[in-house]
Design a protein around this motif. Sequence first.
Motif, PDB file in Angstrom:
ATOM      1  N   VAL A  13       0.808  -1.264   0.184  1.00 57.17           N
ATOM      2  CA  VAL A  13      -0.015   0.053  -0.068  1.00 57.17           C
ATOM      3  C   VAL A  13       0.899   1.170   0.124  1.00 57.17           C
ATOM      4  CG1 VAL A  13      -1.725  -1.037   1.186  1.00 57.17           C
ATOM      5  CG2 VAL A  13      -0.314   0.137   2.412  1.00 57.17           C
ATOM      6  N   GLN A  14       0.265   2.517  -0.551  1.00 59.14           N
ATOM      7  CA  GLN A  14       0.954   3.469  -0.428  1.00 59.14           C
ATOM      8  C   GLN A  14       0.846   4.157   1.097  1.00 59.14           C
ATOM      9  OE1 GLN A  14       2.556   3.502  -3.755  1.00 59.14           O
ATOM     10  NE2 GLN A  14       2.871   5.402  -2.997  1.00 59.14           N
ATOM     11  N   GLU A  15       2.141   4.990   1.438  1.00 63.29           N
ATOM     12  CA  GLU A  15       1.870   5.809   2.473  1.00 63.29           C
ATOM     13  C   GLU A  15       0.730   6.767   2.765  1.00 63.29           C
ATOM     14  OE1 GLU A  15       5.302   8.113   3.421  1.00 63.29           O
ATOM     15  OE2 GLU A  15       4.682   8.961   5.075  1.00 63.29           O
ATOM     16  N   TYR A  76      -7.171  -3.407  11.152  1.00 63.43           N
ATOM     17  CA  TYR A  76      -7.443  -2.262  10.294  1.00 63.43           C
ATOM     18  C   TYR A  76      -6.092  -1.409  10.723  1.00 63.43           C
ATOM     19  CZ  TYR A  76     -12.392  -3.466   9.956  1.00 63.43           C
ATOM     20  OH  TYR A  76     -13.452  -4.118  10.030  1.00 63.43           O
ATOM     21  N   ILE A  77      -5.545  -0.942   9.743  1.00 63.39           N
ATOM     22  CA  ILE A  77      -4.351   0.065  10.023  1.00 63.39           C
ATOM     23  C   ILE A  77      -4.974   1.490   9.102  1.00 63.39           C
ATOM     24  CG2 ILE A  77      -2.042   0.645   9.746  1.00 63.39           C
ATOM     25  CD1 ILE A  77      -1.357  -2.191   9.687  1.00 63.39           C
ATOM     26  N   LYS A  78      -5.115   2.423   9.831  1.00 61.71           N
ATOM     27  CA  LYS A  78      -5.453   3.700   9.298  1.00 61.71           C
ATOM     28  C   LYS A  78      -4.030   4.665   8.880  1.00 61.71           C
ATOM     29  CE  LYS A  78      -8.549   7.685  10.644  1.00 61.71           C
ATOM     30  NZ  LYS A  78      -9.490   8.253  11.458  1.00 61.71           N
ATOM     31  N   GLY A  79      -4.120   5.085   7.695  1.00 63.43           N
ATOM     32  CA  GLY A  79      -3.161   6.124   7.428  1.00 63.43           C
ATOM     33  C   GLY A  79      -1.847   5.357   7.653  1.00 63.43           C
ATOM     34  N   SER A  80      -1.441   4.241   6.778  1.00 64.26           N
ATOM     35  CA  SER A  80      -0.238   3.393   6.994  1.00 64.26           C
ATOM     36  C   SER A  80       0.600   4.064   6.778  1.00 64.26           C
ATOM     37  CB  SER A  80      -0.256   2.601   5.764  1.00 64.26           C
ATOM     38  OG  SER A  80      -1.489   1.668   5.920  1.00 64.26           O
TER      39      SER A  80
END
Lengths: 112, 115
Positions: A13-15, A76-80
């Motif tokens: 995923v993108q930052e 869930y990870i928010k705002g990786s």
Amino acid sequence: ILNVEQSPQSLHVQEGDSTNFTCSFPSSNFYALHWYRWETAKSPEALFVMTLNGDEKKKGRISATLNTKEGYSYLYIKGSQPEDSATYLCAFNPNTGNQFYFGTGTSLTVIP
Amino acid sequence: DAGVIQSPRHEVTEMGQEVTLRCKPISGHNSLFWYRQTMMRGLELLIYFNNNVPIDDSGMPEDRFSAKMPNASFSTLKIQPSEPRDSAVYFCASSLGLQDGDTQYFGPGTRLTVL
């Protein structure tokens, strides 16, 4: 042998993107579900332990939910961020003892 | 606390040799677990102890593997004779063990290579 499955196997995923992945486990004989974070060349580090159907746990930008009736948990990870890059393992603990059954993990790579 | 301590961190040996892996659990923890990590099967539980007594050794691959916990602060996993297919990372973990589901804390692992 109890079947604990995680999907997807890997994820890029993108930052800044939010992401989630799944852990499936047997819905019978449930006692607890654990999530671990495992960075390369280190040892697994405990994130959450979940015991009640409908549980939701949160640590910073990471949260997890639990459905024991259907046998799944979401992480869930928010705002990786790049530092979130790791393998995320779930472990099913049945009510027959203290042993854990680990999934094979989801490998997350966050691209800056 | 220093956490779970494992030694050696790396071991390279030749087929047929005896290998001994060591683990010191976190002080005060009553349960100790040995796992093996391979690419094919992920983390597999080999054996676990509660209050120094082996509770479940159904994951031990075969008679070449044995584990002991002579006291609350030390455990060994022995492979004799070792084979190339035993090459893996071996983790030790400990937990309070006061109830099922107690979080397990992992050591850094021993990377074993059998030539």
